[in-house]
Design an enzyme around this catalytic site. Structure first.
Site, short mmCIF file in Angstrom:
data_model
loop_
_atom_site.label_atom_id
_atom_site.label_comp_id
_atom_site.label_asym_id
_atom_site.label_seq_id
_atom_site.Cartn_x
_atom_site.Cartn_y
_atom_site.Cartn_z
N HIS A 279 70.10 29.15 3.09
CA HIS A 279 70.17 30.27 3.89
C HIS A 279 70.43 31.65 2.71
O HIS A 279 70.10 32.73 2.96
CB HIS A 279 71.39 30.22 4.66
CG HIS A 279 71.27 29.43 5.78
ND1 HIS A 279 72.39 29.17 6.61
CD2 HIS A 279 70.33 28.73 6.31
CE1 HIS A 279 71.71 28.39 7.72
NE2 HIS A 279 70.30 28.08 7.28
N PHE B 169 73.85 21.81 6.08
CA PHE B 169 73.73 22.22 4.79
C PHE B 169 73.29 23.61 4.30
O PHE B 169 72.64 23.87 3.20
CB PHE B 169 73.16 21.18 3.61
CG PHE B 169 73.29 19.81 4.21
CD1 PHE B 169 74.65 19.41 4.01
CD2 PHE B 169 72.42 18.95 4.11
CE1 PHE B 169 74.92 17.92 4.35
CE2 PHE B 169 72.50 17.49 4.68
CZ PHE B 169 73.87 17.11 4.63
N CYS B 170 73.54 24.55 5.34
CA CYS B 170 73.37 25.76 5.07
C CYS B 170 71.76 26.01 4.78
O CYS B 170 71.35 27.00 4.04
CB CYS B 170 74.01 26.80 3.84
SG CYS B 170 75.65 26.93 4.23
N ALA B 171 71.05 25.05 5.45
CA ALA B 171 69.43 24.85 5.30
C ALA B 171 69.03 24.38 6.47
O ALA B 171 68.48 23.51 6.74
CB ALA B 171 68.89 24.15 3.96
#
Length: 408
Positions: free
Chosen positions: A111, A351-353
């Protein structure tokens, strides 16, 4: 390296803590803690005074900047700006990109390199490194637009897969484009490689480099950064503030470092980066990690109820990050059990993805259940989580074997 040592399990036993969440935040190196402790008695303002403390702190801060530039192989036309972290660095760069520039990225990004860009062109996540290079070349050939910034990860925080950044940079430059690289996960594992990426801009965080929280770097070509409005308006960023009318802004790093800077964070980051770079160039960094990575991946592959998440082929280059799905177990509950009963720290979630992890998790779940995945399918937002084990300095074979035994 500073570690918590032993932790107590639910049955009362004490075991060495297996920190397999290094990709989120790495523990602090002892040499970093020592350098910070040595500087603390001389703690003073930076760029703000003529006294002995201010002069020393200013010197230490600027030496940290020079260290980062040296590791990155940067020259006179480049600048190093200290930020809070990688996310902060990309938001700064997004503010500095000239109007009319098209930003091109892949939908496999963290992100930090996905959300700051407004109206970016997102190329589909490639299934091989070669496909990534070919996809970028196709886009640039068709667009014939020199006003392009390509922004891509160097190593995935979800899969650990290393992207072909050097080849992507060659393609970008062939078509007159610039390239920015998210090196947050590559820098801790292969810092000696940073100078040869061919990137116009590099961003990374101290807390992934075995330094404390609160410091990051955006480094690269100075022209866009010197022409942009300051990322923060305030003291230090201003060259002259008249009684009436607009301020005249500084050039160089000061333009985007308004306010009192994070001296200890910058010094800690630079110390960690230099230490890791020297170990890497001496051949003392990656070998043991790759042995542990093979041990973990082979052990997971032998478990019929576990499936690794991957974008590239199984033999693609990787750093010490492995995400996986476990059939029949809630990932959050599993992580609690691993911590409480086995002394193991892992990460769960997306995982911020989110786009990448949802897609790969749906594929892994399909392989576990034997159900075919429809074209373009993914997990529903918020419906699923993966488990991630990540490691580096301080990780041992016993830590890996303990995780595998717990999963069995």
């Amino acid at each position: 390296m500073l570690t918590p040592g032993e932790v107590k399990l639910s049955d009362g036993r004490c075991v060495d803590f297996a920190n397999l969440d290094v990709a989120a935040t790495a523990p602090c190196l002892r040499v970093v803690a020592d350098v910070v402790a040595e500087l603390l008695p001389y703690y003073g303002s930076v760029h703000r005074g003529a006294g002995a403390l201010s002069q020393r702190c200013t010197r230490e801060y600027e030496q940290a900047r020079e260290t980062v530039a040296d590791v990155l192989g940067h020259g006179p036309g480049d600048t190093v700006i200290f930020t809070r972290n990688t996310t902060d660095a990309f938001n700064l760069l997004a503010r500095a990109v000239p109007a009319g520039t098209t930003v091109v990225t892949f939908d496999a990004e963290h992100h930090a390199n996905l959300l700051p860009w407004r109206d970016a062109v997102r190329l589909p996540a490639p299934r091989t490194p070669q496909e990534a290079v070919a996809a970028l070349e196709r886009y640039l050939y068709r667009s014939q637009n020199p006003g392009i910034l390509v922004s891509v990860t160097a190593a995935s925080n979800v899969t650990g897969e290393v992207w072909p950044v050097e080849r992507l940079a060659e393609v970008a430059h062939r078509y007159g484009a610039r390239i920015a690289v998210d090196a947050a996960q590559l820098a801790p594992h292969a810092p000696g490689r940073l100078a040869g990426l061919g990137a116009d801009y590099v961003a990374f965080s101290g807390h992934k480099l075995y330094a404390p929280f609160g410091a990051g770097v955006l480094a690269g070509r100075a022209d866009w950064l010197d022409a942009a409005e300051p990322y923060l308006a305030g003291g230090g960023a201003s060259a002259h503030v008249p009684d009436d009318g607009p301020a005249r802004w500084a050039t160089g790093p000061a333009r985007h470092e308004a306010g009192t800077p994070n001296l200890l964070g910058a010094v800690a980051l630079a110390t960690a980066l230099r230490t890791l770079r020297d170990r890497d160039l001496a051949g003392n960094l990656g070998g043991a990690e790759q042995t542990l990575l093979h041990r973990l991946r082979a052990g997971l592959a032998a478990l019929p109820h576990v499936e690794e998440l991957r974008l590239f082929p199984a033999d693609a280059e990787r750093v010490g990050i492995v995400s996986f799905a476990v059939r029949g177990r809630d990932p959050g509950a599993l992580a609690v059990t691993l911590g409480r009963d086995h002394g193991i720290g892992v990460r769960t979630g997306l995982f911020c993805a989110h786009p990448l992890t949802r897609r790969l998790l749906a594929e892994a779940t399909g392989r576990l259940t034997g159900e075919a995945l429809p074209e373009g399918a993914g997990c529903e937002p918020g419906a699923e989580q993966a488990v991630r084990a990540s490691f580096g300095l301080g990780t041992t074979e016993e830590h890996i074997d303990r995780l595998l035994a717990a999963l069995r």
